[in-house]
Design a protein around this motif. Structure first.
Motif, PDB file in Angstrom:
ATOM      1  N   VAL A 185      -3.385  28.019  28.878  1.00 60.37           N
ATOM      2  CA  VAL A 185      -2.999  29.031  27.902  1.00 60.37           C
ATOM      3  C   VAL A 185      -2.002  29.994  28.509  1.00 60.37           C
ATOM      4  O   VAL A 185      -1.048  30.419  27.863  1.00 60.37           O
ATOM      5  CB  VAL A 185      -4.243  29.796  27.423  1.00 60.37           C
ATOM      6  CG1 VAL A 185      -3.837  30.810  26.385  1.00 60.37           C
ATOM      7  CG2 VAL A 185      -5.255  28.855  26.849  1.00 60.37           C
ATOM      8  N   LEU A 186      -2.275  30.310  29.787  1.00 58.34           N
ATOM      9  CA  LEU A 186      -1.392  31.280  30.406  1.00 58.34           C
ATOM     10  C   LEU A 186      -0.036  30.681  30.706  1.00 58.34           C
ATOM     11  O   LEU A 186       0.989  31.253  30.377  1.00 58.34           O
ATOM     12  CB  LEU A 186      -2.005  31.754  31.731  1.00 58.34           C
ATOM     13  CG  LEU A 186      -3.080  32.795  31.615  1.00 58.34           C
ATOM     14  CD1 LEU A 186      -3.703  32.998  32.961  1.00 58.34           C
ATOM     15  CD2 LEU A 186      -2.483  34.082  31.102  1.00 58.34           C
ATOM     16  N   PRO A 232       1.790  27.482  30.081  1.00 54.15           N
ATOM     17  CA  PRO A 232       2.802  26.988  29.160  1.00 54.15           C
ATOM     18  C   PRO A 232       2.896  27.884  27.937  1.00 54.15           C
ATOM     19  O   PRO A 232       3.755  27.677  27.100  1.00 54.15           O
ATOM     20  CB  PRO A 232       2.305  25.597  28.787  1.00 54.15           C
ATOM     21  CG  PRO A 232       1.061  25.382  29.592  1.00 54.15           C
ATOM     22  CD  PRO A 232       0.565  26.718  29.967  1.00 54.15           C
ATOM     23  N   GLY A 233       2.029  28.863  27.856  1.00 51.11           N
ATOM     24  CA  GLY A 233       2.048  29.739  26.691  1.00 51.11           C
ATOM     25  C   GLY A 233       3.381  30.444  26.531  1.00 51.11           C
ATOM     26  O   GLY A 233       3.744  30.853  25.434  1.00 51.11           O
ATOM     27  N   GLN A 234       4.056  30.583  27.632  1.00 48.58           N
ATOM     28  CA  GLN A 234       5.340  31.285  27.566  1.00 48.58           C
ATOM     29  C   GLN A 234       6.493  30.340  27.231  1.00 48.58           C
ATOM     30  O   GLN A 234       7.607  30.756  27.049  1.00 48.58           O
ATOM     31  CB  GLN A 234       5.614  31.975  28.901  1.00 48.58           C
ATOM     32  CG  GLN A 234       4.419  32.735  29.440  1.00 48.58           C
ATOM     33  CD  GLN A 234       3.793  33.623  28.394  1.00 48.58           C
ATOM     34  OE1 GLN A 234       4.492  34.249  27.605  1.00 48.58           O
ATOM     35  NE2 GLN A 234       2.473  33.671  28.340  1.00 48.58           N
ATOM     36  N   MET A 286       7.047  35.085  21.514  1.00 47.13           N
ATOM     37  CA  MET A 286       7.180  36.330  22.257  1.00 47.13           C
ATOM     38  C   MET A 286       7.232  35.966  23.727  1.00 47.13           C
ATOM     39  O   MET A 286       6.301  35.382  24.260  1.00 47.13           O
ATOM     40  CB  MET A 286       5.973  37.205  21.949  1.00 47.13           C
ATOM     41  CG  MET A 286       6.054  38.569  22.500  1.00 47.13           C
ATOM     42  SD  MET A 286       4.885  39.647  21.658  1.00 47.13           S
ATOM     43  CE  MET A 286       3.331  38.840  21.927  1.00 47.13           C
ATOM     44  N   ILE A 339       7.313  37.545  27.351  1.00 44.71           N
ATOM     45  CA  ILE A 339       7.171  38.813  28.047  1.00 44.71           C
ATOM     46  C   ILE A 339       7.506  38.573  29.502  1.00 44.71           C
ATOM     47  O   ILE A 339       6.760  37.875  30.196  1.00 44.71           O
ATOM     48  CB  ILE A 339       5.746  39.342  27.912  1.00 44.71           C
ATOM     49  CG1 ILE A 339       5.358  39.364  26.435  1.00 44.71           C
ATOM     50  CG2 ILE A 339       5.616  40.704  28.531  1.00 44.71           C
ATOM     51  CD1 ILE A 339       3.894  39.366  26.206  1.00 44.71           C
ATOM     52  N   GLY A 382       3.315  36.251  32.696  1.00 43.64           N
ATOM     53  CA  GLY A 382       2.637  35.059  33.203  1.00 43.64           C
ATOM     54  C   GLY A 382       2.273  35.205  34.668  1.00 43.64           C
ATOM     55  O   GLY A 382       1.153  34.917  35.079  1.00 43.64           O
TER      56      GLY A 382
END
Lengths: 502, 271, 567
Positions: B23-24, B26-28, B64, B66, B70
């Motif tokens: 989640v952390l 590839p979430g970006q 989004m 940020i 990450g």
């Protein structure tokens, strides 16, 4: 005691007026020597707490109404958003106060934590869900008798889970942790009947784990524990029936640590449904657990051959533990009578014979000291050493009659040649025995199955008159060996009994 | 058999950890990452439906990015996992400190542990190599390094499994020895001291399994996002300017390496 | 100098209506799979309120049992007492792990944190949803273990009883394990959010104080929770494999368990109380219509509490036989932790000084908090002192102390926060007279319940007793009456809050006159929170808001763009 904060002096001044008033509503009256310190701490705290609570709540209420929003007051008055000096002040003042509190609290605690040297020693056993107290004279009771104005030290342990030793009236509390010996002490200053409550949650019966505590003058206390030591009479002073006496002995003499009475498996066979039943023996075959069998089993445990149980585990000194020649028979009968009450196979043949004390037939004399140049003067120490071997736990592993066991037997050990792991042979002289007991890690005996625990805490130290206790034990080991000689015996100068090591 | 139950107990949270990495990390990876600037970070949100529909409704939501979030997230995850391993090592040391292991019935750590250590150390090198490669825009090198790292991670787990099997025999022996002495293991608790060393060796073995499996599960949890990152590398998603997935994998992998070295050192010194 | 929102929302935006987050979509799926922090916060709120209701009813069972010395409900013997033990164990587990730990940080925190920051969401929305489901699955496991066969170990799971106890400890512990992970991820998310999503102009020392409190809380969540994870894991291993780590019968050390347990569980107390203090800071400044006094001291005291809170756990073990040196060190550190709490209380009072104090319901809760927390704090001080701890440890004094802090502190502040942000959450106003009534009744009932427990504890009544000595009865009866009154207060609260959902007046944008960013968006906020990108300056400047009787709301006087402000 000696150390008193100046602030406390001030408080002590007002104590006469308000201390009672402050503390009496909250804490029980001080009834022990440690309570005044605790009450001082409480009073100090109470004054501070009341002062600040009134200050905070008072200011809050005042501001609430003084600065209440209204039609006329829609906006806050301009005022500072911060004031470092002011804020540091109200950081600093509480800091000083709590530091004083810390010191006062710690001072009281040091007294609580350190038992005086002359305290009477009472052993406390906690288990789900009752307390058992053992007094210096060997009496065991479920009621805690405390002498007035004399310090009493409690050595406590638990048989199962955590318990909490908590006598509110005497201001004493300490957790009882299984696997550890926990110590606390109390010196009661007010006679009366109080309650000992279990404070640490321990399961179903937690809230019923309450024992009466009786604080009474020393002479009365002595009389009470003397009465408690008498197994033949009940709490009301009337003679007990035999099975009841047997049950007392069961708890008193350590039977309960290995034999259960509820059918659960223990180190030894359970006593439930034992009397009169068929016992399976090693190597096939059975025996009927009648009176003769049971009696023999108690007196000569090393002859036991019960399937599934290890030989040599049960101490073989029950004749002495039960009072020695002339006294043990009645007690064994009482125990067997008790066994019969919890067995569905109980029959006439498994019951003790009615009438007077059973015949003292076929009693083998307690292991006679083998020959071996033992000085006569050591005889007194022998008895002490023997007792020590039982109480310290040596005999749990070491047999004294040559029976192979998990550890080397003590028969013919002293003075003999011992083979070490690296193949060397050494003589088990005094130094060897001493090292083995106090620093077991230093000697590796060939074929040893386990590391012996370090026994120094139980045997040496100022409380045991230096080495005296250890030497008594080594005298006893010598008494069991035909190889015993001067080199394996403690120095002669140590011939002076410690008086039972109590 | 029993170990499986333990594994089951550990598995759930560890999977969580793995998922968290996913989640952390590839979430970006949103589609518009290539030239994300600070300005764009503050542009109005996408049409509300995207966000409300959530997980299934919109795979890209929320759009989004940020900067630095990450990294910080992974760093905090590492702090939390570090506390986890620190606490377990402390508990091991305290338990070990209370033991008096006698001679006899000795258990030795399988020598295969040295091999797994070597594998993990090398993989730490290769993943660093991957980072160096992506920073120089060497795409082939990146793919190779990531693939090698992944393979080494698998190899590590295989080697660990071999080690666990290696000790299984000892486990059986200690269990059997305890069972043989069953009559001294009371329901009430008291044990004849003779069996203490057997029991304690058994305890040590169990703790060995607990901590190595705990670590192994974290490796497994790291391999899943590493696989995702590797696949993305093969599809050419990363460049010198944009490679958060690689960076997160590197941080996490080095962490696993350090933790393993600590565990291994402690076990070697005290077992 | 001022707090400014670049894009004023309500008036202009109403021309082109933007649907709020509640109305955006209405399918159940859109709620269950939402990534919107507000919806996740609301879901946390619903579930933790449900848990609070169950835990509360269990508390009523406990109080009813204790009406008579031999027990009114469970009496007669071991099996009955075991049921009582299961009830208080469950009460503790639910209240601590499912209500106190997640309620304020996860429910209120999730809803308000991005709003206070002027952000669109938390940094990792997917992780946020994942934490929520970890929380739900942990709760489900806990319920499962209760349905199958209830644990009776007490919420502390002290070994060796938790190893001997023949109940579903493993399942329950696994559930709490998951709850712990949920808490870690929430904390992680919030830290990153606060670091990375502060709007332009919001430096660290311009953050609303609730954010400072949440930040401190999150540090504890990330760093301490893994330790309880390991502890519980070892407990499971110990039960399943029969080895001796904590079990003295197998050579383990029960006290080791207590050290590990409290290493987490004491900081966990600050997980519960710190956000509560943050809420109180927000409420007091808003309803005093005056800048918070000593911003930096309040902000730093949150961090100080969090950090010192890590090293005081040993004060739970004073009578447990740890060495006197350790006792002294832990006692000393425990006293230190009292200081930042005291600083906060004084600063709140100074904030009220010369303010224009509007005694609305949230303010009443905040003031109740000050009173109850002062009592809770002081009783904590006397427990931290070594000598008095000996006579108060494991008594009802302790029970009352932590209820004063946890209930009188954390829950009362949570209720204050709930009332404070209720208009923002639901877009509706609740009935102010009923709100005040419930708050007043709760305050009285609370003291009626727990003050007698302080006294009876000092008299010597131990905690976790299914039956007790008759001399304690009168206190217990008063306490039970208080508990029933609390139930009435809570039912009243549930009544008017639910009523407001359907019949309540529409909430304006800024009903209280708050200056933080959430009051610059509509009530309830749109899904993306803010239509523009907020920028801020110094916080808590009340010269900028003023009451507009026409719309019954506070409005900003002159929204001056940040760019002009700067010059």
């Amino acid at each position: 005691m000696g150390f008193t904060m100046p602030l406390m002096n001030m408080l002590n001044g007002v104590k006469f007026d308000c201390s009672r008033m402050l503390a009496f509503y909250w804490l029980p009256r001080d009834s022990s020597t440690t309570a005044p310190d605790i009450h001082d701490m409480w009073n100090f705290f109470y004054v501070v707490a009341i002062f600040f609570t009134v200050l905070v709540v008072g200011l809050m209420l005042f501001f609430m109404f003084r600065y209440r929003m209204s039609a006329k007051r829609q906006k806050a008055d301009p005022s500072a958003t911060h004031n470092t000096a002011l804020e540091l002040t109200w950081t600093g003042i509480p800091l000083i106060i709590v530091m004083v509190m810390f010191v006062v609290g710690f001072k009281g605690y040091m007294n609580i934590d350190t038992p005086p040297g002359n305290a009477i020693d009472v052993k406390v056993l906690a288990q789900q869900w009752f307390w058992t107290f053992t007094y210096p004279n060997g009496a065991v009771s479920q009621t805690l008798y405390l002498p007035l104005d004399r310090p009493v030290r409690f050595d406590m342990t638990s048989n199962d889970v955590l318990h909490g030793f908590w006598i509110p009236a005497l201001s004493v509390q300490r957790d009882v942790v299984p696997g550890r010996i926990m110590t606390t002490w109390v010196e009661a200053t007010r006679p009366g009947k109080f309650h000992l409550q279990c404070a640490e949650y321990c399961g179903d019966g937690h809230s019923r784990m309450i024992s009466p505590v009786i604080v009474e003058p020393y002479s009365k206390y002595l009389a009470d524990i003397k009465a408690a030591a008498n197994i033949w009479v009940g709490a009301d002073g009337k003679p007990l029936p035999m099975p009841k006496v047997g049950e007392k002995l069961y708890n008193l003499k350590g039977c309960s640590s290995c034999h259960t009475v509820n059918g659960a498996r223990g180190t030894g066979p359970t006593w439930k449904n034992l009397a009169g039943s068929q016992v399976k023996l090693n190597g096939g075959g059975t025996a009927t657990a009648d009176y003769a069998y049971l009696k023999h089993a108690i007196m000569n445990p090393d002859h036991l051959n019960v399937r599934g149980f290890t030989k040599g585990v049960m101490p073989d000194n029950y004749i002495e533990q039960l009072g020695g020649k002339g006294k043990y028979e009645r007690k064994i009968n009482a125990i067997i009578a008790y066994m019969n009450t919890i067995s569905k196979y109980s029959s006439k043949s498994s019951m003790p014979p009615t009438g007077a004390a059973a015949p003292a037939a076929s009693v083998p004399a307690a292991a006679a000291p083998p020959p071996g140049g033992l000085p006569k003067a050591a005889a007194a120490d022998l008895a002490v050493g023997k007792k020590l071997a039982m109480t310290v736990g040596c005999t749990a592993c070491h047999s004294v009659n040559g029976t192979p066991s998990v550890c080397p037997t003590w028969q013919n050990l002293a003075g003999s040649k011992v083979k070490l792991k690296d193949g060397k042979m050494v003589v088990a002289d005094y130094d060897y025995l001493r090292t083995m007991i106090l620093q077991p890690g230093k000697i590796n005996v060939a074929g040893a199955m386990m590391q012996m625990p370090n026994m120094s805490a139980a045997l040496v130290g100022p409380q045991y008159h230096g080495d005296q206790r250890l030497n008594d034990l080594i005298w006893y080991i010598n008494s069991l060996s035909k190889f015993s000689d001067k080199a394996s015996q403690p120095p002669r100068s140590s011939l002076q009994s410690t008086g039972g090591g109590q | 058999m029993v170990n499986l139950r333990i594994a089951g107990q550990c598995l759930a949270p560890m999977c969580c950890a793995a998922y968290a990495c996913h989640v952390l990390a590839p979430g970006q990876d949103t589609s518009q990452v290539m030239s994300m600037t600070d300005e764009q970070a503050h542009t109005p949100a996408p049409p509300p439906d995207d966000k409300v529909l959530g997980l299934l409704g919109n795979k890209k939501a929320p759009a989004m990015h940020i900067p630095g979030a990450g990294n910080l997230g992974i760093a905090l995850l590492i702090v939390a996992l570090g506390m986890l391993f620190a606490a377990s090592l402390v508990s091991y040391l305290v338990v070990r400190y209370h033991m008096h292991l006698g001679p006899g019935a000795e258990i030795h750590l399988p020598p295969g542990l040295w091999v797994s250590t070597a594998i993990l150390l090398i993989s730490s090198g290769t993943i660093h190599w991957a980072l160096a490669a992506v920073r120089r825009d060497q795409e082939k090198m990146l793919r190779l390094a990531l693939a090698v790292t992944f393979a080494l991670g698998i190899a590590f787990l295989i080697m660990q499994t071999a080690n666990w099997l290696d000790l299984a025999a000892a486990m059986h022996r200690s269990l059997a020895a305890i069972h043989a002495q069953a009559d001294v293991l009371l329901p009430g608790g008291a044990i004849i001291p003779a069996d203490r060393s057997l029991v304690q060796h058994h305890d040590l073995l169990v703790l060995f399994y607990v901590f190595t499996i705990l670590h192994g599960l974290h490796v497994l949890g790291g391999l899943i996002p590493l696989a995702v990152v590797t696949l993305r590398a093969f599809s050419g998603r990363y460049s010198r300017n944009y490679h958060p997935g690689v960076r997160y994998s590197v941080m996490y992998w080095h962490f696993l390496d350090i933790v393993w070295l600590l565990i291994f050192a402690v076990l070697e010194l005290t077992f | 100098m001022t707090t400014t929102a670049v894009a004023p929302v309500s008036a202009e935006a109403s021309a082109a209506p933007v649907k709020n987050y509640l109305k955006q979509t209405t399918t159940i799926r859109s709620w269950l799979l939402t990534l919107d922090h507000k919806r996740i916060g609301v879901m946390y709120l619903i579930i933790s309120l449900l848990a609070f209701f169950i835990g509360g009813m269990l508390a009523e069972v406990i109080r009813t049992q204790l009406l008579t010395p031999s027990g009114l409900i469970f009496h007669g013997g071991g099996a009955a007492y075991r049921q009582y033990n299961q009830v208080f164990t469950l009460h503790g587990i639910i209240m601590v792990f499912m209500v106190l730990v997640p309620m304020t940080p996860a429910a209120i925190g999730n809803f308000t944190l991005p709003l206070l920051l002027g952000a669109k969401d938390v940094a990792f929305p997917r992780l946020n949803l994942f934490s929520f489901y970890l929380y739900v699955s942990g709760a489900v496991l806990a319920i499962l273990s209760t349905v199958l066969g209830a644990v009776d170990t007490g919420w502390t799971f002290y070994a060796p009883y938790s190893i001997d106890s023949n109940s579903y400890v493993v399942l329950m512990v696994a559930g709490i394990f998951l709850l712990g992970f949920s808490s870690i991820f929430t904390g992680l998310n919030f830290i990153v959010t606060i670091h990375k999503l502060r709007p332009r102009g919001m430096t660290w020392f311009r953050m609303p104080l609730f954010l400072w409190a949440t930040y401190a809380t999150s540090i504890i969540q990330v760093a301490a929770t893994p330790v309880i994870g390991v502890t519980l894991l070892l407990l499971i291993v110990e039960r399943v494999m029969g080895i001796g780590i904590f079990n003295s019968a197998l050579g383990g050390d029960p006290v080791l368990f207590q050290h590990f347990f409290w290493f987490y569980s004491h900081p966990a107390v600050y997980i519960m109380i710190l956000p509560a203090m943050g809420i109180v800071s927000e409420i007091i400044t808003t309803f005093s219509h005056k800048t918070i006094f000593g911003y930096r001291f309040i902000a730093m005291s949150s961090l100080a509490i969090a950090l010192i809170g890590f090293v005081v756990w040993g004060h739970h073990l004073f009578v447990n036989g740890q060495s006197a040196e350790l006792d002294a060190i832990f006692s000393f550190l425990t006293f230190l932790v009292a200081i930042p709490s005291a600083v906060k209380v004084f600063n709140w009072l100074a904030t009220m000084y010369k303010g224009a104090i509007d005694l609305k319901t949230p303010m009443l809760y905040a003031l109740s908090f000050i009173v109850l927390f002062t009592i809770g704090g002081f009783t904590g001080v006397v427990l931290g002192a070594l000598s008095t701890d000996v006579v108060l440890h494991d008594t009802y004094f302790v029970v009352a102390h932590f209820h004063y802090v946890m209930f009188g502190g954390a829950i009362i502040a949570f209720l204050g926060g709930l009332h404070y942000w209720w208009p923002k959450m639901t877009g509706r106003m609740y009935s102010e007279p009923w709100g005040k009534f419930a708050c007043g009744l709760l305050f009285i009932a609370f003291n009626l319940t727990f003050f007698p427990q302080l006294v009876v504890g000092a008299h010597g009544m131990p905690r976790r007793y299914a039956t007790y000595l008759p001399e304690y009865q009168s206190y217990m009866v008063v306490s039970t009456i208080g508990a029933y009154l609390q139930l009435i207060a809570f039912l009243t609260m549930a009544g008017y809050l639910l009523h407001s959902l359907f019949r309540g007046a529409k909430a304006p944008e800024n009903p209280w006159g708050g200056t933080t960013l959430e009051w610059t968006t509509s009530s309830p906020p749109p899904t993306e929170n803010f239509l523009g990108t907020p920028e801020v300056d110094v916080p808590y400047d009340y010269s900028l808001v003023e009451y507009d009787p026409a719309i019954g709301s506070y409005i900003r006087k002159e929204p001056v763009p940040f760019a002009e402000q700067a010059h």
